[in-house]
Design a protein around this motif. Structure first.
Motif, PDB file in Angstrom:
ATOM      1  N   GLN A   1      36.716  24.661  44.621  1.00 46.16           N
ATOM      2  CA  GLN A   1      37.687  25.748  44.568  1.00 46.16           C
ATOM      3  C   GLN A   1      38.372  25.733  43.212  1.00 46.16           C
ATOM      4  O   GLN A   1      38.537  24.675  42.600  1.00 46.16           O
ATOM      5  CB  GLN A   1      38.745  25.568  45.663  1.00 46.16           C
TER       6      GLN A   1
ATOM      7  N   ASN B   1      44.300  26.597  46.725  1.00 47.55           N
ATOM      8  CA  ASN B   1      44.435  27.684  47.690  1.00 47.55           C
ATOM      9  C   ASN B   1      43.096  28.024  48.325  1.00 47.55           C
ATOM     10  O   ASN B   1      42.052  27.876  47.714  1.00 47.55           O
ATOM     11  CB  ASN B   1      44.998  28.936  47.002  1.00 47.55           C
ATOM     12  N   GLU B   2      43.171  28.514  49.555  1.00 41.67           N
ATOM     13  CA  GLU B   2      41.969  28.994  50.236  1.00 41.67           C
ATOM     14  C   GLU B   2      41.480  30.254  49.541  1.00 41.67           C
ATOM     15  O   GLU B   2      42.254  30.992  48.939  1.00 41.67           O
ATOM     16  CB  GLU B   2      42.292  29.313  51.702  1.00 41.67           C
ATOM     17  N   MET B   3      40.196  30.509  49.630  1.00 39.45           N
ATOM     18  CA  MET B   3      39.615  31.725  49.069  1.00 39.45           C
ATOM     19  C   MET B   3      40.126  32.940  49.843  1.00 39.45           C
ATOM     20  O   MET B   3      40.213  32.901  51.066  1.00 39.45           O
ATOM     21  CB  MET B   3      38.092  31.669  49.246  1.00 39.45           C
ATOM     22  N   THR B   4      40.424  33.994  49.117  1.00 43.52           N
ATOM     23  CA  THR B   4      40.784  35.237  49.792  1.00 43.52           C
ATOM     24  C   THR B   4      39.508  35.860  50.343  1.00 43.52           C
ATOM     25  O   THR B   4      38.394  35.490  49.942  1.00 43.52           O
ATOM     26  CB  THR B   4      41.459  36.233  48.813  1.00 43.52           C
ATOM     27  N   ASN B   5      39.668  36.819  51.245  1.00 39.66           N
ATOM     28  CA  ASN B   5      38.492  37.503  51.797  1.00 39.66           C
ATOM     29  C   ASN B   5      37.705  38.191  50.692  1.00 39.66           C
ATOM     30  O   ASN B   5      36.471  38.189  50.706  1.00 39.66           O
ATOM     31  CB  ASN B   5      38.907  38.514  52.867  1.00 39.66           C
ATOM     32  N   GLU B   6      38.411  38.775  49.715  1.00 40.59           N
ATOM     33  CA  GLU B   6      37.733  39.457  48.613  1.00 40.59           C
ATOM     34  C   GLU B   6      36.923  38.463  47.771  1.00 40.59           C
ATOM     35  O   GLU B   6      35.772  38.731  47.419  1.00 40.59           O
ATOM     36  CB  GLU B   6      38.769  40.163  47.726  1.00 40.59           C
ATOM     37  N   GLU B   7      37.512  37.299  47.465  1.00 37.27           N
ATOM     38  CA  GLU B   7      36.794  36.270  46.691  1.00 37.27           C
ATOM     39  C   GLU B   7      35.580  35.763  47.466  1.00 37.27           C
ATOM     40  O   GLU B   7      34.522  35.545  46.894  1.00 37.27           O
ATOM     41  CB  GLU B   7      37.724  35.096  46.369  1.00 37.27           C
ATOM     42  N   ARG B   8      35.767  35.604  48.762  1.00 37.89           N
ATOM     43  CA  ARG B   8      34.668  35.122  49.615  1.00 37.89           C
ATOM     44  C   ARG B   8      33.516  36.129  49.621  1.00 37.89           C
ATOM     45  O   ARG B   8      32.360  35.749  49.499  1.00 37.89           O
ATOM     46  CB  ARG B   8      35.202  34.883  51.023  1.00 37.89           C
ATOM     47  N   GLU B   9      33.834  37.410  49.744  1.00 40.67           N
ATOM     48  CA  GLU B   9      32.806  38.445  49.747  1.00 40.67           C
ATOM     49  C   GLU B   9      32.080  38.493  48.405  1.00 40.67           C
ATOM     50  O   GLU B   9      30.854  38.645  48.370  1.00 40.67           O
ATOM     51  CB  GLU B   9      33.431  39.804  50.064  1.00 40.67           C
TER      52      GLU B   9
END
Length: 132
Positions: free
Chosen positions: A52, A56-64
């Protein structure tokens, strides 16, 4: 015979220590494993092998976006006939043991060869890719 067994045990223990212990994977092994997961379409498993940018956790947009990039990488691999072989040409680990740089060669099913390098970082005792 007893001396041979002792020497064999020492060699085995040394090999495990260099790789990070039983089950531990060196940076080159992690890279190979991640690339094979991508080639097999196992994107979630490959993402777990990536570092990472921050805590911070990945946002949904970053994950997509990341899943899309992995899909494009998979498509490029498949267009070249899949991965035939991955060779680690060199593996350099920093003095502090936290960063590593590998040089690799990928041979594809169509005979095309790609040589490049990649950087990894150790997080929670495991090597993770900083990028593809």
């Amino acid at each position: 015979m007893k001396t041979f067994k002792s020497i064999a045990l020492i060699v085995l223990l040394f090999a495990f220590a260099c790789k990070g212990g039983p089950g531990g994977k060196g940076p080159g092994d992690v890279y190979k494993d991640a690339m094979m997961k991508i080639a097999d379409g196992k994107y979630e498993a490959a993402m777990e092998m990536m570092a990472q940018k921050d805590d911070n956790e990945m946002t949904n947009e970053e994950r997509e976006k990341t899943m899309g990039m992995l899909g494009m990488t998979n498509a490029a691999i498949q267009a070249k006939g899949g991965i035939k072989k991955i060779e680690i040409l060199s593996e350099e680990i920093s003095e502090d043991g936290v960063r590593a740089n590998i040089e690799y060669k990928i041979t594809f099913g169509n005979g095309e060869v790609n040589e490049d390098d990649n950087e990894l970082i150790k997080e929670d005792g495991k090597w993770k890719l900083l990028g593809l």
